[in-house]
Design a protein around this motif. Structure first.
Motif, short mmCIF file in Angstrom:
data_model
loop_
_atom_site.label_atom_id
_atom_site.label_comp_id
_atom_site.label_asym_id
_atom_site.label_seq_id
_atom_site.Cartn_x
_atom_site.Cartn_y
_atom_site.Cartn_z
N ILE A 228 4.55 -0.13 -11.45
CA ILE A 228 3.18 -0.37 -10.93
C ILE A 228 2.73 -1.64 -11.36
CG2 ILE A 228 0.77 0.75 -11.24
CD1 ILE A 228 2.29 3.30 -11.21
N ILE A 229 2.84 -1.97 -12.70
CA ILE A 229 2.33 -3.35 -13.12
C ILE A 229 2.86 -4.65 -12.34
CG2 ILE A 229 2.30 -4.77 -15.30
CD1 ILE A 229 2.28 -2.28 -16.97
N LYS A 230 4.24 -4.30 -12.21
CA LYS A 230 4.78 -5.67 -11.33
C LYS A 230 4.06 -5.72 -9.81
CE LYS A 230 9.08 -7.05 -9.16
NZ LYS A 230 10.31 -6.65 -8.79
N ALA A 231 3.86 -4.51 -9.25
CA ALA A 231 3.22 -4.41 -7.99
C ALA A 231 1.78 -4.92 -8.20
CB ALA A 231 3.37 -3.09 -7.42
N VAL A 232 1.04 -4.72 -9.28
CA VAL A 232 -0.42 -5.16 -9.35
C VAL A 232 -0.47 -6.47 -9.36
CG1 VAL A 232 -2.40 -5.07 -10.64
CG2 VAL A 232 -1.25 -3.00 -10.32
N GLN A 233 0.58 -7.29 -10.34
CA GLN A 233 0.58 -8.70 -10.68
C GLN A 233 1.15 -9.52 -9.20
OE1 GLN A 233 3.31 -8.90 -13.87
NE2 GLN A 233 1.69 -8.70 -15.43
N GLU A 234 2.00 -8.67 -8.31
CA GLU A 234 2.11 -9.30 -7.16
C GLU A 234 0.92 -9.37 -6.28
OE1 GLU A 234 5.68 -7.22 -5.62
OE2 GLU A 234 7.06 -8.17 -6.99
N LEU A 235 0.42 -8.38 -6.19
CA LEU A 235 -1.26 -8.41 -5.36
C LEU A 235 -2.19 -9.48 -5.67
CD1 LEU A 235 -1.97 -4.62 -4.87
CD2 LEU A 235 -1.40 -6.08 -2.99
N ASN A 236 -2.32 -9.88 -6.85
CA ASN A 236 -3.02 -10.69 -7.77
C ASN A 236 -2.71 -12.04 -7.52
OD1 ASN A 236 -4.97 -8.83 -8.50
ND2 ASN A 236 -4.10 -8.64 -10.33
N ILE B 190 0.67 -1.14 0.13
CA ILE B 190 0.03 0.04 -0.03
C ILE B 190 0.97 1.12 -0.15
CG2 ILE B 190 -1.60 1.46 1.42
CD1 ILE B 190 -3.03 -1.20 2.18
N VAL B 191 1.82 1.47 0.62
CA VAL B 191 2.71 2.45 0.71
C VAL B 191 3.64 2.52 -0.41
CG1 VAL B 191 4.69 3.37 2.13
CG2 VAL B 191 3.04 2.44 3.39
N GLN B 192 3.94 1.55 -1.11
CA GLN B 192 4.64 1.33 -1.94
C GLN B 192 3.85 2.18 -3.45
OE1 GLN B 192 5.63 -2.53 -3.38
NE2 GLN B 192 5.77 -2.03 -5.54
N TRP B 193 2.73 1.51 -3.48
CA TRP B 193 1.81 2.08 -4.42
C TRP B 193 1.55 3.62 -4.21
CZ3 TRP B 193 -1.76 0.47 -8.29
CH2 TRP B 193 -1.53 -0.98 -8.67
N CYS B 194 1.31 4.11 -2.97
CA CYS B 194 0.82 5.35 -2.89
C CYS B 194 2.08 6.35 -3.17
CB CYS B 194 0.54 5.72 -1.21
SG CYS B 194 -0.87 5.16 -0.73
N PHE B 195 3.28 5.90 -2.79
CA PHE B 195 4.56 6.44 -3.25
C PHE B 195 4.73 6.66 -4.74
CE2 PHE B 195 5.42 6.93 1.27
CZ PHE B 195 6.15 8.04 1.54
N ILE B 196 4.87 5.76 -5.32
CA ILE B 196 4.96 5.47 -6.52
C ILE B 196 3.96 6.40 -7.79
CG2 ILE B 196 5.04 3.82 -8.91
CD1 ILE B 196 6.30 1.94 -7.27
N ILE B 197 2.85 6.28 -7.09
CA ILE B 197 1.76 6.87 -7.83
C ILE B 197 1.60 8.30 -7.58
CG2 ILE B 197 -0.79 7.39 -7.93
CD1 ILE B 197 -1.23 4.31 -7.51
N ILE B 198 1.97 9.00 -6.37
CA ILE B 198 2.09 10.32 -6.15
C ILE B 198 3.31 10.95 -6.82
CG2 ILE B 198 2.52 11.89 -4.29
CD1 ILE B 198 0.44 10.23 -2.59
N GLY B 199 4.42 10.27 -6.71
CA GLY B 199 5.63 10.52 -7.33
C GLY B 199 5.83 10.63 -8.88
N SER B 200 4.95 9.63 -9.28
CA SER B 200 4.61 9.80 -10.91
C SER B 200 3.93 10.88 -11.40
CB SER B 200 3.99 8.46 -11.27
OG SER B 200 4.94 7.34 -10.93
N LEU B 201 2.91 11.13 -10.60
CA LEU B 201 1.72 12.24 -10.82
C LEU B 201 2.68 13.66 -10.76
CD1 LEU B 201 -1.67 11.31 -9.29
CD2 LEU B 201 -0.69 11.24 -11.94
N GLY B 202 3.54 13.78 -9.51
CA GLY B 202 4.23 14.85 -9.46
C GLY B 202 5.35 15.15 -10.48
N LEU B 203 6.13 14.17 -11.02
CA LEU B 203 6.96 14.20 -11.86
C LEU B 203 6.18 14.52 -13.39
CD1 LEU B 203 9.33 11.31 -11.48
CD2 LEU B 203 9.98 13.73 -11.14
N ALA B 204 4.97 14.02 -13.51
CA ALA B 204 4.25 14.26 -14.57
C ALA B 204 3.83 15.75 -14.79
CB ALA B 204 2.88 13.40 -14.69
#
Length: 182
Positions: free
Chosen positions: A173-181, A54-68
């Motif tokens: 992100i894709i790798k993290a989603v696949q690990e969740l599933n 959960i923390v990993q996802w939050c950081f990657i998504i927020i960081g990606s949006l910030g960089l974008a």
């Protein structure tokens, strides 16, 4: 003696508010993405895989949006237009790809179809605008062809480097989603 003292004084570099904001935004976005990547490889950092993910996802998504939001500001200073569409398209397309690879349900595919449509539209529009601005900016303001080719190559390398970093974030992100599933 007054002139000699002036030469010995250190020259201070003062950033404008715009440059300072850009540097802070890029640093914060990269810090978030790097922390997210560290958590990707150290899945027991918080002692619990679910909390870590959960923390990993939050950081990657927020960081990606910030960089974008910050990368287009940086590239516009170099005369490159269209990066905002390119990055927005990449985000929509990446979100569609994550949903498509993670959930093989028809209703998810129907709902995420608009992410695919808008993502590809913005991605293709952004690519066209970027290449047009790179080519037109290399022709403007340069007196010799060598200067324009050098400027074009420099801008393309800068853009490709930043896009490669963004693609790495999407892959993580894709790798993290696949690990969740699993």
């Amino acid at each position: 003696m007054g002139k000699k003292e002036n030469r010995n004084k250190e020259k201070k570099i003062i950033f404008s508010e715009e440059i300072d904001g850009l540097i802070n935004g890029l640093a914060l976005g990269l810090a978030f993405v790097i922390i997210g990547l560290i958590l990707t490889f150290k899945s027991d950092y918080f002692g619990n895989n679910v909390a870590n993910t959960i923390v990993q996802w939050c950081f990657i998504i927020i960081g990606s949006l910030g960089l974008a939001t910050e990368i287009p500001k940086l590239l516009k200073k170099n005369g490159i237009q269209g990066t905002d569409d390119l990055l927005l398209g990449s985000i929509f397309f990446g979100a569609w790809l994550i949903l498509y690879l993670s959930f093989s349900k028809t209703w998810v595919n129907i709902l995420s179809f608009f992410l695919l449509l808008f993502g590809l539209y913005a991605l293709i529009k952004g690519i066209a605008e970027v290449f047009y601005s790179l080519i037109s900016s290399s022709k403007k303001g340069s007196k010799t062809n060598k200067i324009s080719i050098k400027k074009l190559l420099t801008n393309m390398i800068l853009l490709l480097t930043q896009l490669a970093g963004f693609a790495l974030v999407i892959v993580q992100i894709i790798k993290a989603v696949q690990e969740l599933n699993m």
